[in-house]
Design a protein around this motif. Structure first.
Motif, PDB file in Angstrom:
ATOM      1  N   PRO A  63       0.825  -1.221   0.000  1.00 18.42           N
ATOM      2  CA  PRO A  63       0.000   0.000   0.000  1.00 18.42           C
ATOM      3  C   PRO A  63       0.854   1.263   0.000  1.00 18.42           C
ATOM      4  CG  PRO A  63      -0.534  -1.433   1.886  1.00 18.42           C
ATOM      5  CD  PRO A  63       0.639  -2.027   1.187  1.00 18.42           C
ATOM      6  N   CYS A  64       0.363   2.289  -0.684  1.00 19.79           N
ATOM      7  CA  CYS A  64       1.012   3.597  -0.714  1.00 19.79           C
ATOM      8  C   CYS A  64       0.234   4.521   0.226  1.00 19.79           C
ATOM      9  CB  CYS A  64       0.989   4.178  -2.126  1.00 19.79           C
ATOM     10  SG  CYS A  64       1.829   3.133  -3.316  1.00 19.79           S
ATOM     11  N   PHE A  65       0.960   5.235   1.077  1.00 21.16           N
ATOM     12  CA  PHE A  65       0.315   6.079   2.075  1.00 21.16           C
ATOM     13  C   PHE A  65       0.542   7.554   1.796  1.00 21.16           C
ATOM     14  CE2 PHE A  65       1.260   2.028   4.055  1.00 21.16           C
ATOM     15  CZ  PHE A  65       0.031   1.686   4.575  1.00 21.16           C
ATOM     16  N   GLY A  66      -0.454   8.356   2.108  1.00 22.82           N
ATOM     17  CA  GLY A  66      -0.344   9.802   1.996  1.00 22.82           C
ATOM     18  C   GLY A  66       0.276  10.377   3.258  1.00 22.82           C
ATOM     19  N   GLY A 126      -3.280   4.301  -2.242  1.00 23.82           N
ATOM     20  CA  GLY A 126      -3.248   3.343  -3.342  1.00 23.82           C
ATOM     21  C   GLY A 126      -2.992   1.954  -2.793  1.00 23.82           C
ATOM     22  N   ALA A 127      -3.678   0.964  -3.331  1.00 23.94           N
ATOM     23  CA  ALA A 127      -3.512  -0.414  -2.846  1.00 23.94           C
ATOM     24  C   ALA A 127      -3.868  -1.400  -3.949  1.00 23.94           C
ATOM     25  CB  ALA A 127      -4.375  -0.646  -1.607  1.00 23.94           C
ATOM     26  N   TYR A 157      -7.673 -18.653  -4.858  1.00 22.34           N
ATOM     27  CA  TYR A 157      -6.907 -17.513  -5.371  1.00 22.34           C
ATOM     28  C   TYR A 157      -7.948 -16.514  -5.856  1.00 22.34           C
ATOM     29  CZ  TYR A 157      -4.224 -14.622  -8.605  1.00 22.34           C
ATOM     30  OH  TYR A 157      -3.671 -13.562  -9.283  1.00 22.34           O
ATOM     31  N   LEU A 158      -7.903 -15.314  -5.298  1.00 25.12           N
ATOM     32  CA  LEU A 158      -8.841 -14.253  -5.654  1.00 25.12           C
ATOM     33  C   LEU A 158      -8.131 -13.211  -6.503  1.00 25.12           C
ATOM     34  CD1 LEU A 158     -10.414 -13.809  -2.106  1.00 25.12           C
ATOM     35  CD2 LEU A 158     -11.242 -15.235  -3.993  1.00 25.12           C
ATOM     36  N   CYS A 159      -8.832 -12.691  -7.485  1.00 21.99           N
ATOM     37  CA  CYS A 159      -8.253 -11.698  -8.380  1.00 21.99           C
ATOM     38  C   CYS A 159      -8.778 -10.310  -8.062  1.00 21.99           C
ATOM     39  CB  CYS A 159      -8.595 -12.038  -9.830  1.00 21.99           C
ATOM     40  SG  CYS A 159      -7.911 -13.614 -10.352  1.00 21.99           S
ATOM     41  N   ALA A 160      -7.846  -9.381  -7.982  1.00 20.57           N
ATOM     42  CA  ALA A 160      -8.171  -7.966  -7.846  1.00 20.57           C
ATOM     43  C   ALA A 160      -7.854  -7.318  -9.189  1.00 20.57           C
ATOM     44  CB  ALA A 160      -7.345  -7.338  -6.727  1.00 20.57           C
ATOM     45  N   ILE A 161      -8.398  -6.159  -9.413  1.00 22.42           N
ATOM     46  CA  ILE A 161      -8.258  -5.484 -10.704  1.00 22.42           C
ATOM     47  C   ILE A 161      -7.020  -4.593 -10.703  1.00 22.42           C
ATOM     48  CG2 ILE A 161      -9.346  -3.883 -12.321  1.00 22.42           C
ATOM     49  CD1 ILE A 161     -12.047  -4.800 -10.964  1.00 22.42           C
ATOM     50  N   GLY A 162      -6.098  -4.891 -11.624  1.00 23.21           N
ATOM     51  CA  GLY A 162      -4.922  -4.052 -11.775  1.00 23.21           C
ATOM     52  C   GLY A 162      -5.324  -2.656 -12.227  1.00 23.21           C
ATOM     53  N   GLY A 163      -4.651  -1.654 -11.720  1.00 21.10           N
ATOM     54  CA  GLY A 163      -4.952  -0.276 -12.095  1.00 21.10           C
ATOM     55  C   GLY A 163      -6.052   0.353 -11.260  1.00 21.10           C
ATOM     56  N   ALA A 164      -6.593  -0.416 -10.302  1.00 17.83           N
ATOM     57  CA  ALA A 164      -7.699   0.096  -9.471  1.00 17.83           C
ATOM     58  C   ALA A 164      -7.247   0.351  -8.034  1.00 17.83           C
ATOM     59  CB  ALA A 164      -8.866  -0.880  -9.508  1.00 17.83           C
ATOM     60  N   GLY A 165      -5.995   0.757  -7.873  1.00 16.52           N
ATOM     61  CA  GLY A 165      -5.446   0.976  -6.536  1.00 16.52           C
ATOM     62  C   GLY A 165      -6.212   1.979  -5.701  1.00 16.52           C
ATOM     63  N   ALA A 166      -6.712   3.046  -6.319  1.00 20.00           N
ATOM     64  CA  ALA A 166      -7.474   4.052  -5.573  1.00 20.00           C
ATOM     65  C   ALA A 166      -8.796   3.466  -5.076  1.00 20.00           C
ATOM     66  CB  ALA A 166      -7.728   5.285  -6.432  1.00 20.00           C
ATOM     67  N   LEU A 167      -9.432   2.626  -5.890  1.00 15.57           N
ATOM     68  CA  LEU A 167     -10.669   1.955  -5.477  1.00 15.57           C
ATOM     69  C   LEU A 167     -10.407   1.057  -4.272  1.00 15.57           C
ATOM     70  CD1 LEU A 167     -13.646   0.916  -5.958  1.00 15.57           C
ATOM     71  CD2 LEU A 167     -12.584  -0.860  -7.364  1.00 15.57           C
ATOM     72  N   TYR A 168      -9.359   0.249  -4.343  1.00 13.74           N
ATOM     73  CA  TYR A 168      -9.051  -0.662  -3.239  1.00 13.74           C
ATOM     74  C   TYR A 168      -8.658   0.106  -1.983  1.00 13.74           C
ATOM     75  CZ  TYR A 168      -9.657  -4.578  -6.340  1.00 13.74           C
ATOM     76  OH  TYR A 168     -10.209  -5.502  -7.192  1.00 13.74           O
ATOM     77  N   ALA A 169      -7.981   1.231  -2.130  1.00 15.76           N
ATOM     78  CA  ALA A 169      -7.612   2.033  -0.956  1.00 15.76           C
ATOM     79  C   ALA A 169      -8.855   2.505  -0.210  1.00 15.76           C
ATOM     80  CB  ALA A 169      -6.748   3.223  -1.380  1.00 15.76           C
ATOM     81  N   LYS A 170      -9.939   2.770  -0.926  1.00 14.38           N
ATOM     82  CA  LYS A 170     -11.185   3.208  -0.278  1.00 14.38           C
ATOM     83  C   LYS A 170     -11.783   2.114   0.596  1.00 14.38           C
ATOM     84  CE  LYS A 170     -12.485   6.631  -3.713  1.00 14.38           C
ATOM     85  NZ  LYS A 170     -13.475   7.045  -4.705  1.00 14.38           N
ATOM     86  N   ILE A 224     -10.046   0.140   2.507  1.00 13.59           N
ATOM     87  CA  ILE A 224      -9.191  -0.076   3.677  1.00 13.59           C
ATOM     88  C   ILE A 224      -9.649   0.804   4.832  1.00 13.59           C
ATOM     89  CG2 ILE A 224      -6.847   0.104   4.581  1.00 13.59           C
ATOM     90  CD1 ILE A 224      -5.868  -0.348   1.667  1.00 13.59           C
ATOM     91  N   GLU A 225      -9.957   0.145   5.948  1.00  7.70           N
ATOM     92  CA  GLU A 225     -10.364   0.879   7.144  1.00  7.70           C
ATOM     93  C   GLU A 225      -9.180   1.179   8.056  1.00  7.70           C
ATOM     94  OE1 GLU A 225     -13.541  -1.775   8.570  1.00  7.70           O
ATOM     95  OE2 GLU A 225     -14.940  -0.193   7.943  1.00  7.70           O
ATOM     96  N   SER A 226      -8.229   0.256   8.134  1.00 11.10           N
ATOM     97  CA  SER A 226      -7.035   0.478   8.953  1.00 11.10           C
ATOM     98  C   SER A 226      -5.916  -0.433   8.481  1.00 11.10           C
ATOM     99  CB  SER A 226      -7.324   0.228  10.440  1.00 11.10           C
ATOM    100  OG  SER A 226      -7.613  -1.137  10.662  1.00 11.10           O
ATOM    101  N   VAL A 227      -4.688  -0.013   8.754  1.00 12.54           N
ATOM    102  CA  VAL A 227      -3.498  -0.781   8.394  1.00 12.54           C
ATOM    103  C   VAL A 227      -2.488  -0.625   9.520  1.00 12.54           C
ATOM    104  CG1 VAL A 227      -1.614  -1.082   6.735  1.00 12.54           C
ATOM    105  CG2 VAL A 227      -3.822  -0.258   5.932  1.00 12.54           C
ATOM    106  N   GLU A 228      -1.882  -1.739   9.924  1.00 14.19           N
ATOM    107  CA  GLU A 228      -0.797  -1.674  10.897  1.00 14.19           C
ATOM    108  C   GLU A 228       0.292  -2.649  10.475  1.00 14.19           C
ATOM    109  OE1 GLU A 228      -2.120  -4.704  14.403  1.00 14.19           O
ATOM    110  OE2 GLU A 228      -3.221  -2.814  14.302  1.00 14.19           O
ATOM    111  N   THR A 229       1.529  -2.289  10.710  1.00 13.67           N
ATOM    112  CA  THR A 229       2.638  -3.163  10.361  1.00 13.67           C
ATOM    113  C   THR A 229       2.639  -4.345  11.316  1.00 13.67           C
ATOM    114  OG1 THR A 229       3.897  -1.299   9.505  1.00 13.67           O
ATOM    115  CG2 THR A 229       5.141  -3.289  10.033  1.00 13.67           C
TER     116      THR A 229
END
Length: 178
Positions: A69-72, A79-80, A124-137, A139-144
């Motif tokens: 994931p890319c963080f602001g 982006g994710a 195996y589940l497929c996500a859509i390439g190029g839809a990183g902004a959609l997938y980022a929406k 995401i509710e939380s992320v922790e390392t």
């Protein structure tokens, strides 16, 4: 134009029963916790398994999303989008054998991954390439969770809500690719 796609709402971690009922081509909407891991994290986990060391996170029954994931500046994911799954194919069978129930990425998988998915009744589940902004929406939380020194390739524990995906390979070996 009317959208007639019906998504199956699923809660993560997935149950084995949920996994068994899904077929290649099914549309799913995921909510709950999944882990992120890419090439460098997979290499380290593979080394742990070869050495007989414990994995840094418990993966039995879990889903791994091949993403960095890319963080602001505000710390939120901006982006994710999925990375190409084939880059993890050398490592994936061992992780499925450790109990991973699903992986999420883009593109077809190697024969050894198909075999591991069938052997373990996994997905195996497929996500859509190029839809990183959609997938980022979604995401509710992320922790390392592990390997913070890897930066964007660290393993992260990610909570998602209404994360869309397509079953690319089901537990019986059915595939949208073949």
């Amino acid at each position: 134009m009317e959208n007639n796609i019906k998504f199956k709402q699923l809660t993560l971690p997935l149950s084995r029963k949920d996994a068994e009922e899904l077929r290649a081509g099914d549309y799913v909407m995921l909510s709950g916790v999944m882990y992120t891991a890419r090439d460098a994290a997979h290499k380290r986990m593979s080394e742990c398994l070869k050495e007989g060391s414990p994995l840094p996170v418990e993966l039995d029954g879990e889903t791994i999303y091949y993403v960095g994931p890319c963080f602001g500046k505000d710390g939120k994911a901006k982006g994710a989008g999925p990375t190409t799954s084939g880059r993890m194919d050398a490592y994936a069978p061992a992780l499925y054998d450790c109990g991973v129930i699903a992986t999420v990425g883009k593109g077809d998988r190697a024969d050894g991954v198909y075999e591991a998915i069938k052997r373990n009744g996994a997905l195996y589940l497929c996500a859509i390439g190029g839809a990183g902004a959609l997938y980022a929406k979604a995401i509710e939380s992320v922790e390392t969770a592990a390997y913070a020194d890897l930066g964007t390739e660290a393993i992260r524990r990610m909570s998602v809500k209404d994360f869309p995906a397509i079953v690319g390979i089901d537990g019986k070996g059915g595939s949208v690719f073949r």
